[in-house]
Design an enzyme around this catalytic site. Structure first.
Site, PDB file in Angstrom:
ATOM      1  CE1 TYR A 100     -49.357 -20.124  54.873  1.00  0.00           C
ATOM      2  CE2 TYR A 100     -51.677 -20.675  55.120  1.00  0.00           C
ATOM      3  CZ  TYR A 100     -50.361 -21.070  54.939  1.00  0.00           C
ATOM      4  OH  TYR A 100     -50.055 -22.405  54.825  1.00  0.00           O
ATOM      5  CD  GLU A 142     -51.976 -24.881  54.094  1.00  0.00           C
ATOM      6  OE1 GLU A 142     -50.772 -24.740  54.335  1.00  0.00           O
ATOM      7  OE2 GLU A 142     -52.826 -23.978  54.291  1.00  0.00           O
TER       8      GLU A 142
END
Length: 395
Positions: A100, A142
Site C-alpha cells: 500500500y 484482507e
C-alpha cells in the site's frame, strides 16, 4: 465501513472531487505507468490485456471517484460489499500491507502529474488521507480473508496437479486440480474462485482468477476456462491461451486457495441463477451444491450464449437440474453479441435470491430489469471477471 476524513480534509475533497473525477482515467493511466516503472516486480498482478485496452485504468478511476463519494456521505449505495470483493481479489493475489505505501506514493504522484499546480499541499494531504482510509479498511478485510483461507500473504501459491482436461466447447476447457503435496483439498463455498499463476514463454508471469465450476465434495477442484480471443484493439488473453495450448494432464500449476465474497446464500429461498457465456461457471457450483444438500429448493436458471454448441456445461446443468424437485432452465441463443436475457419473461418466485455472472453490460441490463419487476437490490448478487469498474451495485 465507518472511517471518515477530518473536517478539513472533507472540505478539500468536496472542493476537488469534481476535477479529480474529470481526470480520473488519465490519473489512473499515469499511475499504472509510474507504478510498473518503479516496481516491475508487481507487473504479474495486473492484466496485460487490461493495460492495453484501458480496462484496468477505467476500473481504478471509477473506484477512486466512487470511494470518495462514499467517504463524504454522498452515495446511498452500500460500500461494504464492494470492499469485501476487492479484498478477496487482493487476497487471491498475495497483496499485503507492504504494497500500500508503494501504491499510495505513485497514485498521489500521478494526481500531481496530471493536475499540476492545482495540487497544493492541502489538496495532496486531503487525498493522501482519503487513500489511507481506504487502504486501512482493505488491509483489515484482507487480513480476515487470509485468516479464513489459512494463507500466508507472502506465500499465496501452492502447486496443484492437473488430473483431467475436458473440452467443453470449441473455446472452453475444464481442468481438474489436486494438491501435489500432503495438503488436504481445501474447503470452499459455491461461487468462490481460485487464482492461477502461469509462467509465459516470454519469461513473464501472469495471474488470473477462475471460478470453481463444480460443487464442493468432488475430491478435486475444477476451473473452466474460455480462451479469450483478440477483438479489435484488445489482445488475446495470454493466460487463457497458455492454459489451452500448453497445459496437459500431469502438469503442475501455481494456484491460490479458494476465496471470494459472492457465495451461495444458505436457506430455502428460491434461487434464480442468471449467466452469459463463461459466467455459467459459478452457477454450476451453486446448482450442484443445492442439488446435493437442498434438492427441494426451487431453482430457475437462465443462460444466454451464441448457440447451444457454445453453451459451456449445458448437459451437466441439465443432469444436475434433474436431481432437483423444481428446476427450470431458460436459454437464449444469439449468434452475435451482445447476448441478452428477456428478464420480463423469466419466472421470478417470491423471495427469490438472484445471482448474476457474465459481461458487465449484460448484468447491468438484467439487474435493471429485476429492479423494475420489484426485486429488492439486497437479493441480487453478482460476480465479475476481470477488473471491476466499480459497480457497487451495477446500474
Amino acid at each position: 465501513m465507518s472511517a471518515v476524513p477530518t473536517q478539513q480534509s472533507a472540505a478539500v475533497l468536496r472542493a476537488t472531487a469534481g476535477v479529480v473525477a474529470e481526470h480520473a482515467e488519465e490519473i489512473s493511466a499515469v499511475f499504472y505507468r509510474r507504478l510498473l516503472a518503479a516496481h516491475p516486480q508487481l507487473a504479474p498482478m495486473f492484466s496485460r490485456s487490461g493495460q492495453v485496452t484501458g480496462a484496468q485504468s477505467r476500473a481504478l478511476a471509477a473506484s477512486l471517484v466512487a470511494f470518495t463519494g462514499h467517504l463524504l456521505g454522498e452515495s446511498e449505495r452500500p460500500f461494504d460489499p464492494v470492499l469485501r470483493r476487492i479484498a478477496h481479489r487482493h487476497a487471491s493475489l498475495g497483496v499485503g500491507p507492504g504494497h500500500y505505501p508503494l501504491v499510495g506514493r505513485q497514485l498521489l504522484a500521478a494526481v500531481a502529474e496530471v493536475l499540476g499546480d492545482a495540487v497544493t499541499p492541502q489538496v495532496h494531504d486531503a487525498w493522501d488521507e482519503a487513500y489511507w482510509l481506504f487502504a486501512t479498511a482493505l488491509i483489515a478485510e484482507e487480513a480476515r480473508a487470509y485468516q479464513r483461507m489459512g494463507t500466508d500473504p507472502t506465500r499465496p501459491w501452492r502447486p496443484w496437479r492437473v488430473t483431467a482436461r475436458t473440452v467443453a466447447t470449441p473455446e472452453v476447457i475444464s481442468f481438474d486440480l489436486v494438491p501435489t503435496g500432503p495438503d488436504p483439498l481445501p474447503a470452499f463455498l459455491p461461487g468462490q474462485y481460485v487464482t492461477v499463476a502461469v509462467d509465459l514463454p516470454d519469461g513473464g508471469r501472469q495471474i488470473r482468477p477462475y471460478s470453481l465450476s463444480r460443487a464442493p465434495g468432488a475430491g478435486s477442484l475444477r476451473i473452466t476456462v474460455r480462451r479469450v480471443p483478440a477483438v479489435g484493439a484488445g489482445p488475446e488473453g495470454v493466460v487463457s491461451a497458455h492454459l489451452h495450448e500448453q497445459v496437459k494432464v500431469g502438469d503442475v500449476l501455481d494456484v491460490s486457495p479458494p476465496t471470494g465474497a459472492v457465495t451461495l446464500t444458505p436457506g430455502a429461498d428460491p434461487l434464480v441463477l442468471i449467466s452469459a457465456g463463461i459466467g455459467i461457471t459459478p452457477m454450476i457450483a451453486m446448482l450442484g451444491h443445492t442439488a446435493r444438500l437442498r434438492p427441494q429448493r426451487t431453482v430457475v436458471a437462465a443462460h444466454a450464449d451464441r448457440s447451444p454448441e457454445h453453451h459451456p456445461l449445458r448437459a451437466e446443468m441439465l443432469e444436475i437440474g434433474a436431481l432437483l424437485r423444481n428446476f427450470q432452465l431458460h436459454t437464449r441463443y444469439e449468434p452475435h453479441s451482445p447476448v441478452q436475457i428477456d428478464v420480463d419473461a423469466l419466472p421470478l418466485p417470491d423471495g427469490a435470491r438472484v445471482y448474476l455472472c457474465g459481461p458487465l453490460p449484460f448484468m447491468r441490463d438484467v439487474r435493471a430489469g429485476l429492479l423494475r419487476r420489484g426485486l429488492s437490490p439486497d437479493h441480487i448478487r453478482y460476480e465479475i471477471f476481470g477488473p471491476d469498474p466499480w459497480a457497487g451495485n451495477p446500474t
